[in-house]
Design an enzyme around this catalytic site. Structure first.
Site, PDB file in Angstrom:
ATOM      1  N   PHE A 123       0.871  -1.317  -0.022  1.00 41.20           N
ATOM      2  CA  PHE A 123       0.166   0.017   0.041  1.00 41.20           C
ATOM      3  C   PHE A 123       0.944   1.227   0.003  1.00 41.20           C
ATOM      4  CE2 PHE A 123      -2.547   3.335   2.399  1.00 41.20           C
ATOM      5  CZ  PHE A 123      -3.570   3.012   1.989  1.00 41.20           C
ATOM      6  N   ILE A 157       7.807   1.630   2.273  1.00 44.63           N
ATOM      7  CA  ILE A 157       6.463   0.886   1.844  1.00 44.63           C
ATOM      8  C   ILE A 157       6.739  -0.486   2.116  1.00 44.63           C
ATOM      9  CG2 ILE A 157       5.351  -0.177  -0.018  1.00 44.63           C
ATOM     10  CD1 ILE A 157       5.201   2.988   0.438  1.00 44.63           C
ATOM     11  N   GLY A 242      -7.026  -0.329   8.629  1.00 41.36           N
ATOM     12  CA  GLY A 242      -5.986  -0.960   8.891  1.00 41.36           C
ATOM     13  C   GLY A 242      -5.367  -0.896  10.210  1.00 41.36           C
ATOM     14  N   GLU A 363       0.950   3.770   9.730  1.00 34.07           N
ATOM     15  CA  GLU A 363      -0.484   3.927   9.709  1.00 34.07           C
ATOM     16  C   GLU A 363      -1.252   5.034  10.470  1.00 34.07           C
ATOM     17  OE1 GLU A 363      -2.893   0.578   8.861  1.00 34.07           O
ATOM     18  OE2 GLU A 363      -1.192  -0.788   8.101  1.00 34.07           O
TER      19      GLU A 363
END
Ligand code: CAA
Length: 379
Positions: A123, A157, A242, A363
Protein backbone atom coordinates in the site's frame (compact mmCIF):
# COMPACT_ATOMS: atom_id res chain seq x y z
CA UNK A 1 -21.07 -5.05 23.58
CA UNK A 2 -20.56 -8.80 23.69
CA UNK A 3 -16.93 -9.90 23.52
CA UNK A 4 -17.55 -13.61 24.08
CA UNK A 5 -15.40 -15.63 21.73
CA UNK A 6 -17.00 -18.47 19.75
CA UNK A 7 -15.52 -21.94 19.19
CA UNK A 8 -14.39 -20.74 15.75
CA UNK A 9 -12.64 -17.71 17.23
CA UNK A 10 -10.82 -19.89 19.74
CA UNK A 11 -9.76 -22.27 16.97
CA UNK A 12 -8.30 -19.41 14.92
CA UNK A 13 -6.51 -18.08 18.01
CA UNK A 14 -5.06 -21.50 18.76
CA UNK A 15 -3.94 -22.07 15.14
CA UNK A 16 -2.16 -18.69 15.10
CA UNK A 17 -0.54 -19.34 18.48
CA UNK A 18 0.68 -22.76 17.37
CA UNK A 19 2.05 -21.38 14.11
CA UNK A 20 3.84 -18.51 15.86
CA UNK A 21 5.44 -20.76 18.46
CA UNK A 22 6.56 -23.52 16.10
CA UNK A 23 7.30 -21.69 12.84
CA UNK A 24 8.24 -18.13 13.78
CA UNK A 25 9.86 -18.23 17.20
CA UNK A 26 12.85 -20.47 16.34
CA UNK A 27 14.14 -18.12 13.63
CA UNK A 28 12.90 -14.75 14.93
CA UNK A 29 16.19 -13.56 16.45
CA UNK A 30 18.30 -14.65 13.50
CA UNK A 31 15.97 -13.05 10.96
CA UNK A 32 15.88 -9.85 13.03
CA UNK A 33 19.68 -9.72 13.30
CA UNK A 34 20.24 -10.19 9.57
CA UNK A 35 17.10 -8.37 8.33
CA UNK A 36 15.98 -11.56 6.57
CA UNK A 37 12.44 -11.64 5.17
CA UNK A 38 10.46 -14.71 6.38
CA UNK A 39 9.82 -16.13 2.89
CA UNK A 40 9.15 -19.70 4.00
CA UNK A 41 6.96 -18.67 6.93
CA UNK A 42 4.97 -16.22 4.80
CA UNK A 43 4.29 -19.00 2.30
CA UNK A 44 2.94 -21.20 5.11
CA UNK A 45 0.87 -18.33 6.49
CA UNK A 46 -0.75 -18.04 3.09
CA UNK A 47 -1.47 -21.78 2.99
CA UNK A 48 -3.03 -21.55 6.46
CA UNK A 49 -5.33 -18.76 5.27
CA UNK A 50 -3.78 -15.89 7.24
CA UNK A 51 -3.47 -13.59 4.22
CA UNK A 52 -7.08 -13.12 3.21
CA UNK A 53 -8.83 -13.83 6.47
CA UNK A 54 -11.75 -11.41 5.99
CA UNK A 55 -12.06 -11.84 2.21
CA UNK A 56 -15.18 -13.63 1.01
CA UNK A 57 -14.62 -17.30 0.01
CA UNK A 58 -15.89 -16.30 -3.44
CA UNK A 59 -12.52 -14.57 -3.91
CA UNK A 60 -10.42 -17.19 -2.19
CA UNK A 61 -10.55 -15.77 1.33
CA UNK A 62 -11.49 -17.19 4.71
CA UNK A 63 -14.77 -15.25 5.05
CA UNK A 64 -13.97 -14.56 8.71
CA UNK A 65 -14.91 -11.60 10.86
CA UNK A 66 -12.56 -8.87 12.09
CA UNK A 67 -12.46 -10.39 15.60
CA UNK A 68 -10.88 -13.55 14.13
CA UNK A 69 -8.38 -11.38 12.31
CA UNK A 70 -7.34 -9.43 15.44
CA UNK A 71 -7.04 -12.66 17.43
CA UNK A 72 -4.64 -14.06 14.85
CA UNK A 73 -2.75 -10.75 14.65
CA UNK A 74 -2.31 -10.67 18.42
CA UNK A 75 -0.93 -14.22 18.60
CA UNK A 76 1.49 -13.78 15.71
CA UNK A 77 2.64 -10.38 16.99
CA UNK A 78 3.38 -11.82 20.43
CA UNK A 79 6.24 -13.64 18.74
CA UNK A 80 7.11 -11.80 15.55
CA UNK A 81 5.81 -8.37 14.55
CA UNK A 82 7.83 -8.54 11.33
CA UNK A 83 5.65 -11.41 10.13
CA UNK A 84 2.46 -9.83 11.40
CA UNK A 85 3.00 -6.56 9.52
CA UNK A 86 3.23 -8.48 6.23
CA UNK A 87 -0.08 -10.07 7.17
CA UNK A 88 -1.67 -6.81 8.35
CA UNK A 89 -0.87 -4.81 5.22
CA UNK A 90 -2.05 -7.63 2.95
CA UNK A 91 -5.30 -8.23 4.86
CA UNK A 92 -6.42 -4.79 5.95
CA UNK A 93 -4.98 -2.36 3.47
CA UNK A 94 -4.73 -4.34 0.25
CA UNK A 95 -7.38 -7.10 0.34
CA UNK A 96 -10.00 -5.20 2.30
CA UNK A 97 -9.55 -2.11 0.10
CA UNK A 98 -9.83 -4.13 -3.10
CA UNK A 99 -12.83 -6.13 -1.94
CA UNK A 100 -14.66 -3.02 -0.71
CA UNK A 101 -14.00 -0.74 -3.68
CA UNK A 102 -12.51 -2.77 -6.56
CA UNK A 103 -14.35 -3.78 -9.74
CA UNK A 104 -15.31 -7.41 -10.33
CA UNK A 105 -12.47 -7.69 -12.88
CA UNK A 106 -9.94 -6.29 -10.38
CA UNK A 107 -11.13 -8.73 -7.74
CA UNK A 108 -10.90 -11.70 -10.11
CA UNK A 109 -7.49 -10.67 -11.40
CA UNK A 110 -5.79 -9.57 -8.17
CA UNK A 111 -7.81 -10.21 -5.02
CA UNK A 112 -8.10 -13.98 -5.48
CA UNK A 113 -4.32 -14.36 -5.66
CA UNK A 114 -3.68 -11.91 -2.80
CA UNK A 115 -6.23 -13.55 -0.51
CA UNK A 116 -4.76 -17.01 -1.00
CA UNK A 117 -1.27 -15.72 -0.25
CA UNK A 118 -0.06 -16.74 -3.72
CA UNK A 119 1.16 -13.15 -4.04
CA UNK A 120 1.41 -10.35 -1.51
CA UNK A 121 0.54 -6.70 -1.84
CA UNK A 122 1.73 -3.30 -0.70
CA UNK A 123 0.00 0.00 0.00
CA UNK A 124 1.84 3.08 -1.22
CA UNK A 125 0.73 6.37 0.29
CA UNK A 126 3.78 7.82 2.08
CA UNK A 127 6.32 9.88 0.20
CA UNK A 128 9.58 11.62 1.13
CA UNK A 129 7.55 14.80 1.75
CA UNK A 130 4.12 13.33 2.52
CA UNK A 131 3.93 11.28 5.71
CA UNK A 132 1.36 12.56 8.20
CA UNK A 133 0.36 15.26 5.69
CA UNK A 134 -0.93 12.68 3.26
CA UNK A 135 -2.80 15.07 0.95
CA UNK A 136 0.54 16.58 -0.19
CA UNK A 137 1.08 13.93 -2.84
CA UNK A 138 3.92 14.62 -5.28
CA UNK A 139 3.53 11.39 -7.22
CA UNK A 140 1.50 12.12 -10.32
CA UNK A 141 -0.85 9.99 -12.40
CA UNK A 142 -1.52 11.96 -15.58
CA UNK A 143 -4.61 10.99 -17.54
CA UNK A 144 -3.59 9.89 -21.05
CA UNK A 145 -6.93 8.62 -22.26
CA UNK A 146 -6.83 4.85 -21.91
CA UNK A 147 -4.06 4.88 -19.30
CA UNK A 148 -2.36 6.95 -16.59
CA UNK A 149 1.30 7.91 -16.73
CA UNK A 150 2.68 7.41 -13.23
CA UNK A 151 5.74 9.32 -11.94
CA UNK A 152 7.14 9.74 -8.45
CA UNK A 153 8.65 8.09 -5.40
CA UNK A 154 6.99 6.30 -2.48
CA UNK A 155 8.78 5.84 0.85
CA UNK A 156 8.84 3.29 3.68
CA UNK A 157 6.70 0.80 1.80
CA UNK A 158 6.06 -2.37 3.80
CA UNK A 159 6.41 -5.44 1.53
CA UNK A 160 8.04 -3.07 -0.97
CA UNK A 161 10.54 -5.60 -2.29
CA UNK A 162 8.36 -8.69 -2.12
CA UNK A 163 4.95 -7.46 -3.23
CA UNK A 164 3.72 -8.36 -6.70
CA UNK A 165 0.90 -5.83 -6.63
CA UNK A 166 1.01 -2.29 -5.23
CA UNK A 167 -1.87 0.08 -4.56
CA UNK A 168 -0.33 3.45 -5.45
CA UNK A 169 -1.87 6.77 -4.45
CA UNK A 170 -1.12 9.61 -6.87
CA UNK A 171 -2.26 13.09 -7.85
CA UNK A 172 -4.08 13.38 -11.16
CA UNK A 173 -5.52 16.87 -10.89
CA UNK A 174 -3.54 19.26 -8.65
CA UNK A 175 -6.22 21.97 -8.73
CA UNK A 176 -8.74 19.64 -7.13
CA UNK A 177 -6.33 18.96 -4.23
CA UNK A 178 -7.31 15.77 -2.38
CA UNK A 179 -10.34 15.33 -4.63
CA UNK A 180 -7.96 15.00 -7.59
CA UNK A 181 -6.08 11.99 -6.17
CA UNK A 182 -6.42 8.42 -7.54
CA UNK A 183 -5.41 4.98 -6.37
CA UNK A 184 -3.94 2.73 -9.07
CA UNK A 185 -3.17 -0.98 -9.03
CA UNK A 186 0.40 -1.37 -10.27
CA UNK A 187 2.14 -4.66 -11.04
CA UNK A 188 5.78 -5.31 -10.25
CA UNK A 189 7.83 -5.65 -13.40
CA UNK A 190 6.01 -3.02 -15.42
CA UNK A 191 8.35 -0.75 -17.38
CA UNK A 192 9.55 2.19 -15.30
CA UNK A 193 8.74 0.57 -11.93
CA UNK A 194 11.88 0.30 -9.82
CA UNK A 195 12.32 -1.02 -6.29
CA UNK A 196 14.62 1.27 -4.31
CA UNK A 197 16.86 0.62 -1.37
CA UNK A 198 15.82 -1.59 1.52
CA UNK A 199 15.60 0.34 4.78
CA UNK A 200 17.90 -0.66 7.67
CA UNK A 201 15.41 -0.30 10.50
CA UNK A 202 15.40 -0.12 14.31
CA UNK A 203 12.65 -2.73 14.59
CA UNK A 204 10.50 -5.11 12.54
CA UNK A 205 13.82 -5.80 10.85
CA UNK A 206 12.72 -9.04 9.26
CA UNK A 207 10.00 -7.21 7.32
CA UNK A 208 10.76 -5.73 3.95
CA UNK A 209 10.61 -1.92 3.71
CA UNK A 210 11.64 -0.11 0.55
CA UNK A 211 11.21 3.05 -1.41
CA UNK A 212 9.53 2.53 -4.80
CA UNK A 213 10.19 4.65 -7.87
CA UNK A 214 7.90 5.16 -10.84
CA UNK A 215 9.14 6.69 -14.10
CA UNK A 216 6.54 6.99 -16.86
CA UNK A 217 4.83 3.78 -15.77
CA UNK A 218 1.78 3.14 -17.99
CA UNK A 219 -1.13 2.04 -15.81
CA UNK A 220 -4.29 0.99 -17.69
CA UNK A 221 -7.42 2.95 -16.77
CA UNK A 222 -9.15 -0.26 -15.65
CA UNK A 223 -6.59 -0.40 -12.80
CA UNK A 224 -7.96 2.70 -11.09
CA UNK A 225 -9.90 1.91 -7.92
CA UNK A 226 -13.25 3.70 -7.77
CA UNK A 227 -14.34 6.84 -9.58
CA UNK A 228 -11.88 9.47 -10.79
CA UNK A 229 -10.72 11.41 -7.69
CA UNK A 230 -11.67 8.71 -5.17
CA UNK A 231 -8.05 7.86 -4.27
CA UNK A 232 -7.68 9.93 -1.11
CA UNK A 233 -11.01 8.81 0.30
CA UNK A 234 -9.96 5.25 -0.56
CA UNK A 235 -6.68 5.67 1.34
CA UNK A 236 -8.34 7.19 4.41
CA UNK A 237 -11.15 4.63 4.54
CA UNK A 238 -8.74 1.74 4.08
CA UNK A 239 -6.44 3.12 6.78
CA UNK A 240 -9.38 3.31 9.22
CA UNK A 241 -9.59 -0.49 8.91
CA UNK A 242 -5.82 -0.92 8.81
CA UNK A 243 -5.48 0.79 12.16
CA UNK A 244 -7.41 -2.04 13.80
CA UNK A 245 -4.77 -4.47 12.48
CA UNK A 246 -1.88 -2.35 13.77
CA UNK A 247 -3.68 -1.90 17.11
CA UNK A 248 -3.90 -5.71 17.34
CA UNK A 249 -0.22 -5.92 16.43
CA UNK A 250 0.69 -3.48 19.22
CA UNK A 251 -1.51 -5.44 21.63
CA UNK A 252 0.31 -8.64 20.67
CA UNK A 253 3.75 -7.09 21.14
CA UNK A 254 2.72 -5.84 24.61
CA UNK A 255 1.15 -9.17 25.57
CA UNK A 256 4.15 -11.13 24.28
CA UNK A 257 6.54 -9.03 26.37
CA UNK A 258 4.27 -9.34 29.40
CA UNK A 259 4.11 -13.16 29.11
CA UNK A 260 7.91 -13.38 28.89
CA UNK A 261 8.33 -11.03 31.88
CA UNK A 262 5.79 -12.97 33.95
CA UNK A 263 7.53 -16.28 33.24
CA UNK A 264 10.97 -14.83 33.93
CA UNK A 265 9.81 -13.24 37.20
CA UNK A 266 8.79 -16.67 38.51
CA UNK A 267 12.19 -18.17 37.67
CA UNK A 268 14.69 -15.47 38.55
CA UNK A 269 15.73 -15.27 42.18
CA UNK A 270 17.01 -12.21 44.05
CA UNK A 271 17.41 -11.60 47.76
CA UNK A 272 16.45 -15.20 48.54
CA UNK A 273 13.14 -15.39 46.65
CA UNK A 274 11.80 -15.21 43.11
CA UNK A 275 11.53 -11.65 41.86
CA UNK A 276 7.76 -12.20 41.40
CA UNK A 277 7.57 -12.29 45.20
CA UNK A 278 8.88 -8.75 45.41
CA UNK A 279 6.23 -6.07 45.43
CA UNK A 280 8.26 -3.85 43.09
CA UNK A 281 7.86 -6.51 40.37
CA UNK A 282 4.28 -7.41 41.33
CA UNK A 283 3.19 -3.80 40.81
CA UNK A 284 4.82 -3.73 37.38
CA UNK A 285 3.09 -6.99 36.39
CA UNK A 286 -0.28 -5.80 37.71
CA UNK A 287 -0.08 -2.54 35.80
CA UNK A 288 1.03 -4.30 32.61
CA UNK A 289 -1.82 -6.83 32.83
CA UNK A 290 -4.37 -4.06 33.41
CA UNK A 291 -3.25 -1.81 30.56
CA UNK A 292 -2.95 -4.74 28.15
CA UNK A 293 -6.49 -5.88 28.99
CA UNK A 294 -7.77 -2.32 28.43
CA UNK A 295 -6.00 -2.22 25.05
CA UNK A 296 -7.52 -5.61 24.16
CA UNK A 297 -11.03 -4.36 24.88
CA UNK A 298 -10.50 -1.29 22.69
CA UNK A 299 -9.22 -3.48 19.86
CA UNK A 300 -12.19 -5.86 20.18
CA UNK A 301 -14.59 -2.91 20.29
CA UNK A 302 -13.22 -1.45 17.06
CA UNK A 303 -13.31 -4.87 15.39
CA UNK A 304 -16.88 -5.51 16.56
CA UNK A 305 -18.11 -2.13 15.31
CA UNK A 306 -16.53 -2.83 11.92
CA UNK A 307 -18.18 -6.26 11.76
CA UNK A 308 -21.52 -4.70 12.66
CA UNK A 309 -20.99 -2.20 9.82
CA UNK A 310 -21.16 0.70 12.27
CA UNK A 311 -18.90 3.77 12.27
CA UNK A 312 -15.56 2.60 13.65
CA UNK A 313 -13.25 5.54 12.76
CA UNK A 314 -12.98 6.87 16.32
CA UNK A 315 -12.82 3.40 17.89
CA UNK A 316 -10.03 2.29 15.52
CA UNK A 317 -7.99 5.44 16.19
CA UNK A 318 -8.47 5.05 19.96
CA UNK A 319 -7.47 1.38 19.82
CA UNK A 320 -4.37 2.14 17.75
CA UNK A 321 -3.35 5.10 19.91
CA UNK A 322 -3.80 3.31 23.21
CA UNK A 323 -2.46 -0.11 22.20
CA UNK A 324 0.68 1.34 20.65
CA UNK A 325 1.41 3.50 23.69
CA UNK A 326 0.87 0.44 25.91
CA UNK A 327 3.17 -1.62 23.67
CA UNK A 328 6.03 0.86 23.98
CA UNK A 329 5.58 1.17 27.73
CA UNK A 330 5.00 -2.53 28.49
CA UNK A 331 7.97 -3.72 26.42
CA UNK A 332 10.21 -1.22 28.25
CA UNK A 333 8.92 -2.58 31.58
CA UNK A 334 9.53 -6.15 30.37
CA UNK A 335 13.16 -5.28 29.61
CA UNK A 336 13.42 -3.70 33.08
CA UNK A 337 12.04 -6.83 34.76
CA UNK A 338 14.60 -8.93 32.88
CA UNK A 339 17.42 -6.60 34.01
CA UNK A 340 20.69 -7.27 32.19
CA UNK A 341 19.18 -10.30 30.44
CA UNK A 342 16.54 -8.02 28.94
CA UNK A 343 19.23 -6.00 27.23
CA UNK A 344 20.61 -8.92 25.23
CA UNK A 345 19.04 -10.53 22.18
CA UNK A 346 18.57 -14.05 23.50
CA UNK A 347 15.63 -13.13 25.73
CA UNK A 348 13.50 -11.58 22.94
CA UNK A 349 12.20 -8.63 24.97
CA UNK A 350 14.69 -6.12 23.56
CA UNK A 351 13.45 -7.06 20.05
CA UNK A 352 9.83 -6.60 21.14
CA UNK A 353 10.76 -3.18 22.56
CA UNK A 354 12.38 -2.12 19.27
CA UNK A 355 9.40 -3.51 17.34
CA UNK A 356 6.90 -1.65 19.54
CA UNK A 357 8.19 1.77 18.45
CA UNK A 358 6.90 1.51 14.89
CA UNK A 359 3.31 0.96 16.07
CA UNK A 360 3.34 4.58 17.32
CA UNK A 361 4.43 5.72 13.86
CA UNK A 362 2.97 3.76 10.92
CA UNK A 363 -0.61 3.83 9.68
CA UNK A 364 -0.85 7.24 11.35
CA UNK A 365 1.36 8.42 14.21
CA UNK A 366 -0.04 8.71 17.74
CA UNK A 367 -0.40 12.44 17.09
CA UNK A 368 -2.49 11.76 13.95
CA UNK A 369 -4.68 9.34 15.92
CA UNK A 370 -5.33 12.12 18.47
CA UNK A 371 -6.24 14.44 15.60
CA UNK A 372 -8.66 11.87 14.15
CA UNK A 373 -10.24 11.24 17.58
CA UNK A 374 -10.55 14.97 18.31
CA UNK A 375 -12.21 15.59 14.93
CA UNK A 376 -14.71 12.79 15.61
CA UNK A 377 -15.61 13.95 19.11
CA UNK A 378 -15.93 17.60 18.03
CA UNK A 379 -18.08 16.82 15.00
N1 CAA B 1 -11.88 8.39 7.12
C1 CAA B 1 -12.49 8.71 5.96
N2 CAA B 1 -12.29 9.87 5.33
C2 CAA B 1 -11.43 10.74 5.89
C3 CAA B 1 -10.75 10.47 7.09
C4 CAA B 1 -11.01 9.22 7.72
N3 CAA B 1 -10.39 8.87 8.85
N4 CAA B 1 -9.95 11.50 7.38
C5 CAA B 1 -10.11 12.40 6.42
N5 CAA B 1 -11.00 11.94 5.50
C6 CAA B 1 -11.47 12.60 4.30
C7 CAA B 1 -12.23 13.89 4.64
O1 CAA B 1 -13.60 13.62 4.83
C8 CAA B 1 -11.97 14.74 3.40
O2 CAA B 1 -12.82 14.35 2.35
P1 CAA B 1 -14.01 15.31 1.82
O3 CAA B 1 -13.37 16.62 1.48
O4 CAA B 1 -14.57 14.57 0.68
O5 CAA B 1 -14.95 15.44 2.99
C9 CAA B 1 -10.58 14.33 2.99
O6 CAA B 1 -10.34 13.03 3.55
C10 CAA B 1 -9.50 15.30 3.43
O7 CAA B 1 -9.60 15.38 4.84
P2 CAA B 1 -9.07 16.63 5.66
O8 CAA B 1 -9.53 17.91 5.03
O9 CAA B 1 -9.43 16.37 7.06
O10 CAA B 1 -7.49 16.50 5.40
P3 CAA B 1 -6.30 16.96 6.32
O11 CAA B 1 -5.16 17.14 5.40
O12 CAA B 1 -6.68 18.09 7.21
O13 CAA B 1 -6.05 15.68 7.30
C11 CAA B 1 -5.32 13.47 7.80
C12 CAA B 1 -6.01 14.40 6.83
C13 CAA B 1 -6.36 12.84 8.68
C14 CAA B 1 -4.26 14.14 8.65
C15 CAA B 1 -4.64 12.44 6.86
O14 CAA B 1 -3.69 13.09 6.06
C16 CAA B 1 -4.00 11.27 7.59
O15 CAA B 1 -4.69 10.37 8.00
N6 CAA B 1 -2.66 11.28 7.69
C17 CAA B 1 -1.93 10.13 8.19
C18 CAA B 1 -1.50 9.27 7.03
C19 CAA B 1 -1.22 7.87 7.43
O16 CAA B 1 -1.90 7.27 8.24
N7 CAA B 1 -0.21 7.30 6.76
C20 CAA B 1 0.11 5.92 6.97
C21 CAA B 1 0.85 5.40 5.78
S1 CAA B 1 0.40 3.78 5.32
C22 CAA B 1 1.30 2.75 6.30
O17 CAA B 1 1.92 3.13 7.25
C23 CAA B 1 1.20 1.32 5.92
C24 CAA B 1 2.34 0.47 6.34
O18 CAA B 1 3.31 0.39 5.66
C25 CAA B 1 2.21 -0.36 7.55
Amino acid sequence: MNFNLTEEHLAVQEAAREFAQTELLPTAIERDTHSKFPHEQVKKMGELGFFGMMVSPEYGGGGMDTISYVLAMEEISKVDASASVVMSVNNSLVCWGLESFGTEEQKQKYLTRLASGEIIGSFCLSEPEAGSDATSQRTTAIDKGDHYLLNGTKNWITNGGTSSVSLVIAQTNVELKHKGINCLIVEKGWDGFEVGKKEDKMGIRSSDTHSLMFTDVKVPKENRIGEDGFGFKFAMTTLNGGRIGIAAQALGIAAGAYELALKYSKERKAFGKTISEHQAIQFKLAEMATKIEAARLLVYKAARLKDEKKDFIEAAAMAKLFASEVAMWATTEAVQIHGGYGYVKEYHVERLMRDAKITQIYEGTSEIQKLVIAREILK
